[in-house]
Design a protein around this motif. Structure first.
Motif, mmCIF file in Angstrom:
data_model
loop_
_atom_site.group_PDB
_atom_site.id
_atom_site.type_symbol
_atom_site.label_atom_id
_atom_site.label_comp_id
_atom_site.label_asym_id
_atom_site.label_seq_id
_atom_site.Cartn_x
_atom_site.Cartn_y
_atom_site.Cartn_z
ATOM 1 N N HIS A 31 -11.203 11.904 -1.688
ATOM 2 C CA HIS A 31 -10.266 10.831 -1.336
ATOM 3 C C HIS A 31 -10.352 9.762 -2.415
ATOM 4 O O HIS A 31 -11.441 9.378 -2.848
ATOM 5 C CB HIS A 31 -10.623 10.227 0.026
ATOM 6 N N GLU B 230 -3.341 5.475 -2.266
ATOM 7 C CA GLU B 230 -4.369 6.372 -1.737
ATOM 8 C C GLU B 230 -3.943 7.811 -1.948
ATOM 9 O O GLU B 230 -2.778 8.154 -1.774
ATOM 10 C CB GLU B 230 -4.616 6.106 -0.257
ATOM 11 N N TYR B 231 -4.914 8.648 -2.318
ATOM 12 C CA TYR B 231 -4.634 10.054 -2.577
ATOM 13 C C TYR B 231 -5.710 10.917 -1.929
ATOM 14 O O TYR B 231 -6.882 10.564 -1.954
ATOM 15 C CB TYR B 231 -4.618 10.347 -4.075
ATOM 16 N N ASP B 232 -5.300 12.037 -1.391
ATOM 17 C CA ASP B 232 -6.226 13.050 -0.912
ATOM 18 C C ASP B 232 -6.082 14.267 -1.820
ATOM 19 O O ASP B 232 -5.037 14.919 -1.823
ATOM 20 C CB ASP B 232 -5.938 13.422 0.550
ATOM 21 N N SER C 42 -6.544 0.516 -6.621
ATOM 22 C CA SER C 42 -6.024 -0.831 -6.445
ATOM 23 C C SER C 42 -5.548 -1.336 -7.802
ATOM 24 O O SER C 42 -6.319 -1.365 -8.764
ATOM 25 C CB SER C 42 -7.113 -1.764 -5.896
ATOM 26 N N ASN D 187 -8.972 5.936 -3.738
ATOM 27 C CA ASN D 187 -8.309 4.654 -3.515
ATOM 28 C C ASN D 187 -8.110 3.971 -4.868
ATOM 29 O O ASN D 187 -9.062 3.821 -5.632
ATOM 30 C CB ASN D 187 -9.156 3.733 -2.623
ATOM 31 N N ARG E 35 0.841 -1.195 0.000
ATOM 32 C CA ARG E 35 0.000 0.000 0.000
ATOM 33 C C ARG E 35 0.875 1.243 0.000
ATOM 34 O O ARG E 35 1.872 1.324 0.689
ATOM 35 C CB ARG E 35 -0.923 0.028 1.226
ATOM 36 N N PHE F 176 0.568 5.378 0.479
ATOM 37 C CA PHE F 176 -0.237 6.518 0.880
ATOM 38 C C PHE F 176 0.484 7.762 0.375
ATOM 39 O O PHE F 176 1.443 8.225 0.988
ATOM 40 C CB PHE F 176 -0.412 6.563 2.394
#
Length: 207
Positions: A74, A52-54, A78, A76, A20, A22
């Motif tokens: 937000h 994951e990105y904000d 995969s 996600n 993962r 972030f």
């Protein structure tokens, strides 16, 4: 004086065999880097890798978004690698600011969507529906615009403020304009003679 820099590195971990990432964006002064949304497909391992990105206002400005002015979303991502094929699942959720269809003032609109994308490494870059081919000499998949399109497509076709939240001055102007147009339409349309006779009968009955 050097511009103020805000930088937080990518935080990586392995959970249940899944890698993962972030990613937090790097902003320098008024510049905004979209680099975290560029994934080196050749560097991914077999199996699942998650990102994951904000995304904030600066992201929408950086991609020169034509419809969304501001937002907090937000994301996600995969990525499932099997040989030279990469299947991506993209989940976006948050809020964006778009013009109200009625009064044109900005309004907050919730967005949530799940999208898929398939990529592969080939001779040169190309896009064919949901299949993206990246060149083997530069096997990087840039998700910055794909993510924006997924967000934009999740916005309802009709988006208006909640009742009572529209710009009152604009609503008043629209009502006056509609009333004027309605009056003009009535004046232009010829009155059916049968309706004229009925109006006369109503007058006689009242008298």
């Amino acid at each position: 004086m050097q511009p103020e820099e805000l930088c937080r590195p990518c935080l990586c971990s392995r959970i249940g065999g899944e890698e993962r990432h972030f990613s937090l964006f790097h902003a320098t002064g008024n510049m905004y880097s979209l680099e975290p949304l560029k994934i080196d497909l050749a560097g991914l391992k077999e199996g699942e890798t998650a990102f994951e990105y904000d995304l904030g206002d600066a992201y929408f400005e950086a991609v020169e978004a034509p419809e969304v002015r501001r937002g907090r979303v937000h994301v996600n991502v995969s990525v499932s690698r099997s040989g030279g094929m990469f299947r991506l699942g993209v989940h976006t959720e948050g809020t964006v600011h778009v013009p109200c269809d009625l009064c044109l003032d900005d309004m907050e609109q919730a967005v949530s969507a799940d999208n898929t994308l398939t990529a592969r490494i080939g001779e040169e870059y190309s896009e064919d529906d949901d299949l993206v081919t990246v060149g083997k000499d530069d096997p990087v998949l840039d998700l910055s615009w794909f993510v924006y399109e997924f967000i934009a497509l999740s916005i309802p076709i009709k988006h208006v403020h909640a009742p009572g939240k529209c710009n009152p001055a604009m609503i008043k102007a629209l009502e006056e304009h509609s009333a004027a147009r309605s009056g003009e339409g009535d004046a232009e349309e010829p009155v059916d003679s049968r309706w004229s006779e009925l109006e006369k009968l109503k007058t006689i009955i009242k008298d």
